[in-house]
Scaffold this active site. Structure first.
Site, PDB file in Angstrom:
ATOM      1  N   TYR A  39      16.413   9.200   4.710  1.00 36.87           N
ATOM      2  CA  TYR A  39      16.220   8.073   4.166  1.00 36.87           C
ATOM      3  C   TYR A  39      14.897   7.323   4.687  1.00 36.87           C
ATOM      4  O   TYR A  39      14.322   6.362   3.812  1.00 36.87           O
ATOM      5  CB  TYR A  39      17.415   6.712   4.388  1.00 36.87           C
ATOM      6  CG  TYR A  39      18.801   7.204   3.950  1.00 36.87           C
ATOM      7  CD1 TYR A  39      18.918   8.379   3.090  1.00 36.87           C
ATOM      8  CD2 TYR A  39      19.819   6.156   4.307  1.00 36.87           C
ATOM      9  CE1 TYR A  39      20.219   8.540   2.495  1.00 36.87           C
ATOM     10  CE2 TYR A  39      21.216   6.807   3.511  1.00 36.87           C
ATOM     11  CZ  TYR A  39      21.242   7.881   2.918  1.00 36.87           C
ATOM     12  OH  TYR A  39      22.442   7.999   2.438  1.00 36.87           O
ATOM     13  N   HIS A  97      24.374  15.991   6.823  1.00 35.51           N
ATOM     14  CA  HIS A  97      24.318  15.403   5.266  1.00 35.51           C
ATOM     15  C   HIS A  97      24.522  16.177   3.928  1.00 35.51           C
ATOM     16  O   HIS A  97      25.134  15.642   3.038  1.00 35.51           O
ATOM     17  CB  HIS A  97      22.599  14.918   5.238  1.00 35.51           C
ATOM     18  CG  HIS A  97      22.450  13.925   4.465  1.00 35.51           C
ATOM     19  ND1 HIS A  97      21.566  12.646   4.391  1.00 35.51           N
ATOM     20  CD2 HIS A  97      23.106  13.241   3.062  1.00 35.51           C
ATOM     21  CE1 HIS A  97      21.431  11.904   3.385  1.00 35.51           C
ATOM     22  NE2 HIS A  97      22.666  12.097   2.687  1.00 35.51           N
TER      23      HIS A  97
END
Length: 267
Positions: A39, A97
Site C-alpha cells: 500500500y 498478502h
C-alpha cells in the site's frame, strides 16, 4: 488475542489522505488499523498513530508481506522495515498478502519464516490472505491451524465465498472480509436499501452488520469523517433471520479482485 471484529482499512489511501483518515478514525474510537507493504502507506499510518496519542497497547495493527518479500531470507528483514515505518516494536497481526505466484516460494518456506517472525516477537499473530482451500491445507501442514489467526479474503453480499468460509471455519481459521461493500456497488442494491430502511440504518451499516453477524471481521475504509463515524455504528445493528436470508440470496460469485499473474486458481 482475538482479532477485532471491526477495524479501519487503508487500501488505496496514501500520504496526507491516509494520515487524516487514520487520525480521524482513532479520534472516533477505532482501535484496529489494517495496512500492507504494497500500500506504500505504512510510514504515513505510523505517523498518524504517533500523532494520535493513542497508547500502543490499545491498538491492533495489521500489515501484510508482499510477494517480493516471501523468501526466508527476505521476509523477516522486510517486516522489520515495516515496523520501523509504523514506529512500533511489533505488529499484532502479519499476513501473507498473496500466495507466491507460480509457487516461486513454497507455502512451507514463507509460513515457517512468518512463524519465526512470531517467535522473535515481531508480530503477535500470523495469518494469510487470498488463500484457497488447497493453499490453506498447505499452510496448515506448514505451521498448524493454531498458528493461523485469519484468512483475509474478498467477501461481500455478491461474493459470499461459502466454500472457503466453511472450510476455514471447520479448521478453526477465522475469516476477515475485505471489499465488503463491493467497491460501493452493494450500497445501491435494492434488497440492502429495503433492509436499511426497515432498521433506520444506512446500506453500509447493514452490509457491515451482516458480515460481522456471520462472524467475520471487517475493515472498511473512508476518507470522510461522517462515513467513518457511521460505519462504527454497524456494530450495534443486529439483523434478523429474514434480513440474513435476503442477503444470502444476493450471492452471485461476483469477484472484483483477481489480479492477473497474482491471483491463485479460485475455489
Amino acid at each position: 488475542m482475538t482479532i477485532p471484529a471491526f477495524g479501519l482499512g487503508t487500501f488505496r489511501l496514501k500520504d496526507d489522505v491516509v494520515i487524516a483518515s487514520v487520525k480521524t478514525a482513532l479520534e472516533l474510537g477505532y482501535r484496529a488499523v489494517d495496512t500492507a507493504q504494497i500500500y506504500d502507506n505504512e510510514a504515513a499510518v505510523g505517523q498518524a498513530i504517533a500523532e494520535s496519542g493513542v497508547p500502543r497497547n490499545e491498538l491492533y495493527i495489521t500489515t501484510k508481506i508482499w510477494i517480493e518479500n516471501l523468501s526466508k531470507d527476505k521476509l523477516i528483514p522486510s517486516l522489520k522495515e515495516s515496523l520501523k515505518k509504523l514506529r512500533t516494536d511489533y505488529v499484532d497481526l502479519t499476513l501473507i498478502h498473496w500466495p507466491s505466484p507460480g509457487d516461486a516460494v513454497s507455502v512451507e518456506e514463507f509460513m515457517q519464516a512468518l512463524l519465526e517472525a512470531k517467535k522473535q516477537g515481531l508480530t503477535r499473530e500470523i495469518g494469510i490472505s487470498n488463500f484457497t482451500i488447497p493453499l490453506m491445507e498447505k499452510a496448515i501442514a506448514a505451521v498448524g491451524a493454531d498458528n493461523i489467526a485469519t484468512n483475509q479474503i474478498e467477501l461481500s453480499p455478491y461474493l459470499q465465498n461459502r466454500k472457503v468460509v466453511d472450510w476455514a471455519k471447520a479448521h478453526g481459521i477465522h475469516i476477515t472480509s475485505y471489499m465488503t461493500l463491493a467497491y460501493g456497488k452493494a450500497l445501491k442494491d435494492e434488497v440492502i436499501a429495503r433492509i436499511a430502511a426497515k432498521h433506520n440504518a444506512t446500506p453500509a451499516q447493514v452490509i457491515l452488520a451482516w458480515a460481522m453477524g456471520e462472524g467475520y471481521s471487517v475493515i472498511p475504509s473512508s476518507t470522510r469523517r461522517e462515513n467513518l463515524a457511521s460505519s462504527l455504528l454497524a456494530q450495534d445493528l443486529h439483523l434478523d433471520a429474514e434480513d440474513k436470508n435476503a442477503i444470502a440470496a444476493l450471492d452471485c460469485n461476483d469477484r472484483l479482485v483477481s489480479p492477473e499473474g497474482l491471483a491463485p486458481a479460485w475455489d
